[in-house]
Design a protein around this motif. Sequence first.
Motif, mmCIF file in Angstrom:
data_model
loop_
_atom_site.group_PDB
_atom_site.id
_atom_site.type_symbol
_atom_site.label_atom_id
_atom_site.label_comp_id
_atom_site.label_asym_id
_atom_site.label_seq_id
_atom_site.Cartn_x
_atom_site.Cartn_y
_atom_site.Cartn_z
ATOM 1 N N UNK A 78 -27.592 -3.205 44.623
ATOM 2 C CA UNK A 78 -28.941 -3.538 45.062
ATOM 3 C C UNK A 78 -29.002 -5.031 45.360
ATOM 4 N N UNK A 79 -30.017 -5.426 46.104
ATOM 5 C CA UNK A 79 -30.166 -6.836 46.479
ATOM 6 C C UNK A 79 -30.956 -7.588 45.411
ATOM 7 N N UNK A 80 -30.973 -8.894 45.566
ATOM 8 C CA UNK A 80 -31.746 -9.757 44.671
ATOM 9 C C UNK A 80 -33.216 -9.342 44.662
ATOM 10 N N UNK A 81 -33.793 -9.141 45.836
ATOM 11 C CA UNK A 81 -35.225 -8.814 45.912
ATOM 12 C C UNK A 81 -35.524 -7.437 45.308
ATOM 13 N N UNK A 82 -34.604 -6.490 45.460
ATOM 14 C CA UNK A 82 -34.801 -5.171 44.849
ATOM 15 C C UNK A 82 -34.771 -5.267 43.326
ATOM 16 N N UNK A 83 -33.866 -6.080 42.791
ATOM 17 C CA UNK A 83 -33.806 -6.256 41.338
ATOM 18 C C UNK A 83 -35.037 -7.009 40.846
ATOM 19 N N UNK A 84 -35.466 -8.007 41.590
ATOM 20 C CA UNK A 84 -36.646 -8.782 41.215
ATOM 21 C C UNK A 84 -37.878 -7.887 41.076
ATOM 22 N N UNK A 85 -38.010 -6.893 41.953
ATOM 23 C CA UNK A 85 -39.142 -5.963 41.886
ATOM 24 C C UNK A 85 -39.128 -5.120 40.615
ATOM 25 N N UNK A 86 -37.964 -4.933 40.027
ATOM 26 C CA UNK A 86 -37.846 -4.100 38.832
ATOM 27 C C UNK A 86 -38.138 -4.854 37.537
ATOM 28 N N UNK A 87 -38.269 -6.180 37.628
ATOM 29 C CA UNK A 87 -38.344 -7.021 36.427
ATOM 30 C C UNK A 87 -39.763 -7.514 36.184
ATOM 31 N N UNK A 88 -40.143 -7.511 34.914
ATOM 32 C CA UNK A 88 -41.409 -8.101 34.508
ATOM 33 C C UNK A 88 -41.136 -8.946 33.261
ATOM 34 N N UNK A 89 -41.661 -10.167 33.267
ATOM 35 C CA UNK A 89 -41.521 -11.058 32.120
ATOM 36 C C UNK A 89 -42.923 -11.422 31.660
ATOM 37 N N UNK A 90 -43.179 -11.241 30.370
ATOM 38 C CA UNK A 90 -44.505 -11.580 29.841
ATOM 39 C C UNK A 90 -44.351 -12.279 28.496
ATOM 40 N N UNK A 91 -45.410 -12.934 28.076
ATOM 41 C CA UNK A 91 -45.421 -13.635 26.793
ATOM 42 C C UNK A 91 -46.383 -12.910 25.864
ATOM 43 N N UNK A 92 -46.038 -12.901 24.613
ATOM 44 C CA UNK A 92 -46.956 -12.393 23.607
ATOM 45 C C UNK A 92 -47.944 -13.525 23.334
ATOM 46 N N UNK A 93 -49.221 -13.256 23.338
ATOM 47 C CA UNK A 93 -50.225 -14.321 23.238
ATOM 48 C C UNK A 93 -50.077 -15.104 21.932
ATOM 49 N N UNK A 94 -50.227 -16.423 22.055
ATOM 50 C CA UNK A 94 -50.158 -17.363 20.934
ATOM 51 C C UNK A 94 -48.863 -17.253 20.133
ATOM 52 N N UNK A 95 -47.764 -17.067 20.822
ATOM 53 C CA UNK A 95 -46.472 -16.997 20.138
ATOM 54 C C UNK A 95 -45.384 -17.536 21.056
ATOM 55 N N UNK A 96 -44.164 -17.603 20.546
ATOM 56 C CA UNK A 96 -43.017 -18.033 21.339
ATOM 57 C C UNK A 96 -42.170 -16.839 21.757
ATOM 58 N N UNK A 97 -42.767 -15.673 21.761
ATOM 59 C CA UNK A 97 -42.037 -14.436 22.060
ATOM 60 C C UNK A 97 -42.174 -14.093 23.534
ATOM 61 N N UNK A 98 -41.036 -13.808 24.148
ATOM 62 C CA UNK A 98 -40.974 -13.379 25.543
ATOM 63 C C UNK A 98 -40.551 -11.914 25.567
ATOM 64 N N UNK A 99 -41.223 -11.138 26.407
ATOM 65 C CA UNK A 99 -40.828 -9.739 26.608
ATOM 66 C C UNK A 99 -40.281 -9.609 28.018
#
Length: 176
Positions: A78-99
């Motif tokens: 797959x291409x870069x843009x296709x992989x990018x569409x599959x990814x989501x990065x979020x933060x847990x509020x008021x913490x240093x945790x990344x999902x």
Amino acid sequence: ILTALMCSMIGYIFTQKFVKHKYVSNTKLIIFTAEANNESQPSWDDLQLSFTLLTDCSLIVKSRDVLEDVIQELDLSISYSELLEKIDVSFMSNSRIIEISVTDEDPLQAMIIVKKLREVSMRYITDNLEVSGSKIIQKENIPHNPMPSYTRYYVMFGAIIGILVSSLVLAGIYIF
């Protein structure tokens, strides 16, 4: 009423046969700054710096270099843009945790990609930011249930179309 039921059934069959189910696998990390890792109790400045770093980390996780390394190391077709569409990065509020989440039609593939993405992005984050490391809060999982599909909406849409068609037919018969 019969037309509405038949159109609802068509909507249901459409979602079951033609709409592809997607699965989400995710991992959660906590990011440590170099200063915070040396002290037993992090200061307020360390926590503020950590919050700023979360945004930087999110951008690094979705960066072209990281994603192209993931594609190369997993030998994905797959291409870069296709992989990018599959990814989501979020933060847990008021913490240093990344999902970090990856959505794919294959549950095992979603888990493999999110694991490799975590490994590669943490290399880049450690090399490029003032971060001493991270700790895995939640390991990757193989999702067993697909994301909620739009089956209800297609069934309801089919019923509405059926009601409209039958109303138009009845109106046409009544008028003519």
